[in-house]
Every structure is written in C-alpha cells, then in structure tokens.
Design an enzyme around this catalytic site. Structure first.
Site, short mmCIF file in Angstrom:
data_model
loop_
_atom_site.label_atom_id
_atom_site.label_comp_id
_atom_site.label_asym_id
_atom_site.label_seq_id
_atom_site.Cartn_x
_atom_site.Cartn_y
_atom_site.Cartn_z
N ASP A 1 -4.15 -12.83 3.89
CA ASP A 1 -5.42 -12.24 4.35
C ASP A 1 -6.54 -12.51 3.35
O ASP A 1 -7.69 -12.14 3.58
CB ASP A 1 -5.28 -10.74 4.66
CG ASP A 1 -4.59 -9.95 3.58
OD1 ASP A 1 -4.33 -10.51 2.49
OD2 ASP A 1 -4.30 -8.76 3.82
N ASP B 1 -2.63 -10.63 -2.20
CA ASP B 1 -3.11 -10.11 -0.91
C ASP B 1 -4.57 -9.69 -1.12
O ASP B 1 -4.94 -9.26 -2.22
CB ASP B 1 -2.25 -8.90 -0.50
CG ASP B 1 -2.61 -8.33 0.85
OD1 ASP B 1 -1.87 -8.56 1.81
OD2 ASP B 1 -3.64 -7.61 0.93
N HIS C 1 0.82 -1.22 0.00
CA HIS C 1 0.00 0.00 0.00
C HIS C 1 0.86 1.27 0.00
O HIS C 1 0.33 2.37 -0.23
CB HIS C 1 -0.93 0.05 1.21
CG HIS C 1 -1.91 -1.09 1.25
ND1 HIS C 1 -2.72 -1.39 0.18
CD2 HIS C 1 -2.20 -1.99 2.22
CE1 HIS C 1 -3.47 -2.45 0.50
NE2 HIS C 1 -3.17 -2.83 1.71
N HIS D 1 -6.16 -7.19 -0.29
CA HIS D 1 -6.36 -5.76 -0.56
C HIS D 1 -5.67 -5.36 -1.86
O HIS D 1 -4.69 -5.98 -2.27
CB HIS D 1 -5.82 -4.94 0.61
CG HIS D 1 -6.43 -5.32 1.92
ND1 HIS D 1 -5.76 -6.10 2.85
CD2 HIS D 1 -7.65 -5.07 2.43
CE1 HIS D 1 -6.55 -6.31 3.90
NE2 HIS D 1 -7.70 -5.70 3.67
#
Ligand SMILES: [Zn+2]
Length: 382
Positions: free
Chosen positions: A279, A187, A151, A189
């Site tokens: 995740d 991931d 991120h 996200h």
C-alpha cells in the site's frame, strides 16, 4: 538405485501459505466502511479482500520468479501461542466474537464467520515460517498471510488486523534464543501494534516507514511521529520515519540509506524481519507514497545486504497491506527479486509512469536524522 535428490538452492524464498486464509470475507460497501448508503448502483469489495492475496500467490507460482519460490503450508496457531504477544482478555473477546457469529471490532475491521479461522491460519503460517528459519531449514521465509497484523496491539484490534503475526514471530525468535531482532516495516501505515508490543524492549528494534497519517481514532492512539522513541530500556529502540506524501522511490531509498541502514548497523540484529505492505505503491487506494517496482526492488536489496552482514542472511518477510489488486502482486514480485539480490529485474513495471521529486522527502529525512542523533544514544555513534 536412484540418485539422492539434490538439496534445494540456498538462494530461495520459502513461502508459507494456506488457502483457508481466503475464507475471511470482509464484505462490500463504500470502500472499507462495510455500509451501503443506498444511492450507489455499484458497491465495491472491502480493500482487504481475498483477490489481492490470490494474485500474490499466483504471481509467485506463475511469474518469472517462480523457480526461486518453494511452497509450504502450516496449521492454525493455538490460542495458547497467541498469549506471547496478546492479552488473554483480548483473545477471549475474539473467541467470543467468533462464537457469536461476528463483530465489528473497530472501524473497517470486521470479524465475520470464517475470519477467526483465517486469522489463526495467518498467525500459524507466520510462526511456522519463523520456525523454519530458526530450525535452519531455510534462510529466507515469506509468510503470505491475511488478515494482516501490524496494527493489532496486545489488547486491541485495529486497521483490518486481529492478531499481530509479525509480533508473534518476533516473540518466538526471542524465546528461541535470538538476542536481537530488527523489524523494518514498509507498509504505508505505521506499524503501531508491533511497536507497542516491544515499546519497552531493547532486544527488538522496531522501525516503521510510513506516510504521516497520524492517529485515526480510538483504536489507533499512536500517531507514528518521530518522538515516539520507546520507553524505559526500550528508549531509542522504536524508530518512526513518517515520510511526506509522494516520497517515491528516491525518497524511500534516501530514508533507507540515511536512517535504516545506520540504525541496523549499530543494532547488529541476529534476525531481520521485513514487514511488507504494497500500500506504499503509487497506485494504492489506501496510500500516498508512490513507490514503484524499482523502489521495492531497492528496499529488498538493502534488507538482503543488511541480513547478509548481520543475521547470517536470515530474513522473515511478513505480508501486511497492499490493496491494488494487480499492482500489489507486481510490487511483491519486485521486493522478492531484491531480497534474492538477482542481478537484473525479472519483470518489467507495467504502470510506473508518474514523475517524482525527492527534494522534500530528502529534507524531511535529514531533519529526522538530526533529531535522532540528538535524542537516541545508539544512533549517535554514526
Ligand atoms: Zn497499510
């Protein structure tokens, strides 16, 4: 005279790790808020805590995959090395925050005493893992690092991330003469920081499979939607695959087969970077995608077969999220079994027991494919 030591087997994973990354203390609170409302008897550790990574280290050292893992360690990245991806102003902000004893950089993202040194070790170990491959010392390297990085944007911390470890490694590969690098981010996200770093480049194809979480505030303006395709020369070289909640093993397999494989086949990368976050597992407190060990194993196998066809088997794996303290380690084990293309699973799944239904993710993947075939010149060839 002693016999010369036999060379290490080619089908192995060179893991890069340093204990100093455990010194990033994200504190306790209500999940990732870092705050105590005053009316709870028991607070919990921030989800991005050292325990999750401790278990990833121990399962690779003592689990059935351990004979296939070779261990390495590296020194912290130099500040000058960070400028290949990040702006000097942003790096100065982090250095100053560390000097001043810490700072909350955005929601859930705490730079505490010890955090900066850990972040430099994460970047340093990822760069060394990439260099190990570039120098021909191994084909598959795994940067087992925290704090995570995908991120982190060129000029902005976000979502527990300070430095974009994968992005720095991609830059190193490009600067070392690699002409085309693909990044596949699983991931849960959106890998928004990595995407932003290469948004205008056609030498890096960034692909992110994620849940449809949208923006989560000022630090994360990108939504991860399918129409964020890149800009200028980079148009078509950012592929977002937002999948519906609960996509599961079969939904992810369909997305890999229908979208990721054809895109990578067209792109013909000289280096493959797999950005992993567990995740996306069925039990993660931060995700809703319901992968199990079987699903991660298939993703690993798919990536290995793409790398064998295009990049001479060269794969850098970079650790991101994954917040279930025990299951994340199991899912990592399964991913690496897939990457090693082992004929049979080495480790059973202790907790995969929910049914799944791929009907909806299949529909969504078909509609994303239709959209990309219309919009993206290089995808149209398939
Ligand atoms: Zn994540």
């Amino acid at each position: 005279m002693a016999a010369a030591p036999s060379p290490p087997p080619t089908n192995r994973v060179d893991a890069f790790w340093h204990d100093g990354m455990l010194n990033h203390d994200t504190g306790r609170g209500v999940f990732d808020t870092g705050s105590d409302p005053g009316f709870l008897d028991v607070l919990e550790k921030h989800p991005e805590n050292p325990d999750r990574v401790r278990n990833m280290v121990s399962i690779l050292k003592r689990g059935p995959i351990s004979p296939y893992i070779s261990w390495h360690t590296a020194t912290p990245a130099l500040v000058s090395q960070l400028l290949s991806f990040h702006s000097p102003e942003y790096i100065n902000e982090l250095v100053e925050a560390d000097k001043n004893g810490g700072k909350v950089l955005c929601f859930g993202t705490f730079l505490n005493p010890g955090s900066w040194d850990a972040a430099l070790l994460a970047a340093g170990n990822t760069l060394s893992a990439m260099k190990h491959i570039l120098d021909g010392k191994g084909k598959i390297a795994y940067a087992l690092v925290r704090p995570p990085g995908h991120h982190a944007q060129p000029s902005q911390a976000d979502g527990y991330c300070f430095l974009n470890n994968a992005g720095l490694a991609v830059r190193l590969a490009l600067d070392s003469g690699c002409k085309r690098v693909v990044v596949v981010d699983i991931d849960v996200h959106y890998g928004n920081g990595t995407a932003e770093g290469f948004y205008q480049s056609n030498d890096v194809l960034t692909i992110s499979l994620h849940m449809n979480h949208g923006s989560w505030g000022p630090s994360h303006p990108q939504s991860g939607s399918v129409d964020e395709l890149g800009e200028g020369e980079g148009y078509g070289y950012n592929m977002n695959i937002p999948l519906p909640n609960g996509s599961g093993d079969r939904g992810y397999k369909y997305a890999m087969t229908e979208l990721v494989v054809p895109a990578v086949e067209s792109f013909k990368p000289e280096m493959v970077v797999l950005v992993v976050g567990q995740d996306s597992s069925a039990f993660d407190p931060n995700g809703r995608q319901c992968l199990t060990m079987d699903g991660y194993r298939v993703i690993g196998q798919t990536i290995r077969s793409l790398a064998d066809r295009h990049s001479g088997g060269r794969i850098l794996i970079v650790q991101e999220g994954g917040y279930h303290v025990t299951y994340s380690a199991y899912c990592l084990h399964a991913t690496l079994e897939g990457i090693l293309d082992l004929p049979d699973p080495l480790l059973g799944d202790p907790i995969a027991y929910y049914p799944e239904d791929e009907a909806f993710p299949v529909k969504v993947v078909d509609s994303i494919k239709k959209y990309l075939v219309d919009k993206v010149p290089f995808f149209k060839e398939h």
